[in-house]
Design an enzyme around this catalytic site. Structure first.
Site, mmCIF file in Angstrom:
data_model
loop_
_atom_site.group_PDB
_atom_site.id
_atom_site.type_symbol
_atom_site.label_atom_id
_atom_site.label_comp_id
_atom_site.label_asym_id
_atom_site.label_seq_id
_atom_site.Cartn_x
_atom_site.Cartn_y
_atom_site.Cartn_z
ATOM 1 N N HIS A 106 -18.616 35.908 -1.441
ATOM 2 C CA HIS A 106 -19.968 36.050 -1.984
ATOM 3 C C HIS A 106 -21.012 35.678 -0.932
ATOM 4 O O HIS A 106 -21.979 36.424 -0.704
ATOM 5 C CB HIS A 106 -20.089 35.155 -3.217
ATOM 6 C CG HIS A 106 -21.435 35.145 -3.861
ATOM 7 N ND1 HIS A 106 -21.725 35.840 -5.015
ATOM 8 C CD2 HIS A 106 -22.591 34.495 -3.538
ATOM 9 C CE1 HIS A 106 -22.982 35.629 -5.369
ATOM 10 N NE2 HIS A 106 -23.528 34.807 -4.479
ATOM 11 N N GLU A 107 -20.830 34.532 -0.287
ATOM 12 C CA GLU A 107 -21.829 34.075 0.686
ATOM 13 C C GLU A 107 -21.844 34.955 1.935
ATOM 14 O O GLU A 107 -22.902 35.195 2.519
ATOM 15 C CB GLU A 107 -21.575 32.614 1.061
ATOM 16 C CG GLU A 107 -21.637 31.634 -0.096
ATOM 17 C CD GLU A 107 -22.929 31.694 -0.898
ATOM 18 O OE1 GLU A 107 -23.949 32.186 -0.378
ATOM 19 O OE2 GLU A 107 -22.915 31.263 -2.066
ATOM 20 N N HIS A 110 -24.028 37.839 1.348
ATOM 21 C CA HIS A 110 -25.423 37.537 1.688
ATOM 22 C C HIS A 110 -25.633 37.595 3.199
ATOM 23 O O HIS A 110 -26.632 38.139 3.680
ATOM 24 C CB HIS A 110 -25.803 36.142 1.184
ATOM 25 C CG HIS A 110 -25.951 36.029 -0.293
ATOM 26 N ND1 HIS A 110 -26.601 36.961 -1.056
ATOM 27 C CD2 HIS A 110 -25.533 35.049 -1.155
ATOM 28 C CE1 HIS A 110 -26.592 36.569 -2.329
ATOM 29 N NE2 HIS A 110 -25.945 35.425 -2.406
#
Length: 328
Positions: A106-107, A110
């Site tokens: 997920h990170e 980003h």
């Protein structure tokens, strides 16, 4: 990480050269909102340039799972570039429902230019990706069939890595998310072919980098099989990225992560006053709150008043410091 991003990206780690273990408690228990300490940590530990993924594995005192920098930010502050994760979210860790490694996925999403699937809610440009259905608020758990934006005929993207679902339910990026990541890599991170990135695009009004979630308390006995991810097969493979990992360590007390997050706080400075953690002072010690409410029904004013809750992307969500089993 490799499984989620292949065949479009490859992340290569040399365990002898790229992994650093540091014993410094103020970094390990970093407050997400302590910019000075975070800057000190990253200036000391960061390696490489905008094409190098720096991963900081810590135990954030604010009780969230992780955060990241966007590729458009790297040119102006390269030493601060990278992602931060709760160490217990790695595969086999003790973060209940978040221990298959998808927090890192997920990170890194980003870090490669993706926003949350619920960015902007049901209106506007949302996450700036056309093939992700709009979503009014983050999805927690595995709410299959959830449809929070009634004007759209598609269900919420709860299986997308950029939502807040349990790791078990996350399995894919969409083809246009992959296109966006490749584009941001080419423009802002591929230092071999584009050493001078163009002017960064406009940041969203609410930077979608911090991930509040349910409490990490237990470890499942086995990790389930992951579903195939939705990647286009014809996309070019990017060059291997050598990525330093920094593991911040400190001696851990015996209680579980929920107790540790609060147990490190004293009464006068943080436990009572710090509303970013869901802690309460009692019997001479700082402890995680129990019997937390379901924060999703609270408006912003009531959300900010309760230590169990956190306001993010126009919705009220539960903080991870509170034991999940005690939610009422």
């Amino acid at each position: 990480l490799a499984a989620a991003f292949k065949p479009d990206f490859m992340f290569v780690f040399d365990m002898d050269r790229d992994v650093y273990r540091i014993n410094k408690s103020e970094w390990y228990f970093l407050d997400t909102y302590d910019d000075a300490t975070q800057t000190e940590m990253k200036k000391s530990l960061h390696k490489g340039d905008c094409s190098d993924l720096n991963i900081y594995s810590i135990r954030p005192s604010s009780g969230i799972l992780g955060w990241a920098t966007f590729p458009t930010w790297c040119k102006d502050a390269p030493v601060l570039d990278g992602v931060v994760i709760l160490d217990e979210t790695v595969p086999g860790g003790s973060a209940t429902n978040y221990n298959y490694g998808h927090t890192l996925v997920h990170e890194v999403g980003h870090w490669l230019g993706l926003y949350h699937t619920f960015q902007g809610g049901c209106t506007g440009d949302g996450d700036q990706v056309d093939d992700t259905p709009p979503e009014a608020s983050p999805a927690f758990g595995c709410p299959k069939g959830r449809d929070s934006c009634r004007g759209d005929d598609r269900p919420d993207p709860i299986s997308n890595f950029m939502d807040y679902s349990y790791d078990l339910c996350m399995s894919e990026f969409t083809p246009k998310q992959v296109t966006r990541m490749l584009s941001h890599w080419d423009e802002f991170r591929d230092t071999d072919t584009n050493p001078t990135p163009p002017t960064p695009d406009t940041k969203p009004s609410t930077p979608p980098t911090k991930t509040p979630t349910a409490s990490p308390t237990k470890t499942p006995t086995a990790s389930p099989k992951r579903n195939p991810t939705a990647f286009p097969t014809s996309s070019p493979v990017k060059p291997p990225t050598t990525s330093p990992i920094t593991v911040l360590e400190t001696p851990r007390p015996t209680p579980g992560p929920a107790s540790i997050a609060c147990g490190k706080l004293n009464r006068n400075s943080n436990c009572v006053r710090n509303k970013r953690t869901c802690c309460i002072w009692g019997k001479g010690e700082c402890r995680a709150r129990t019997n937390c409410p379901d924060c999703s029904s609270r408006n912003k004013k009531k959300c900010l008043r309760h230590g169990c809750c956190f306001w993010s992307s126009n919705s009220c969500v539960n903080k991870s410091s509170c034991p999940e089993g005690d939610l009422s």
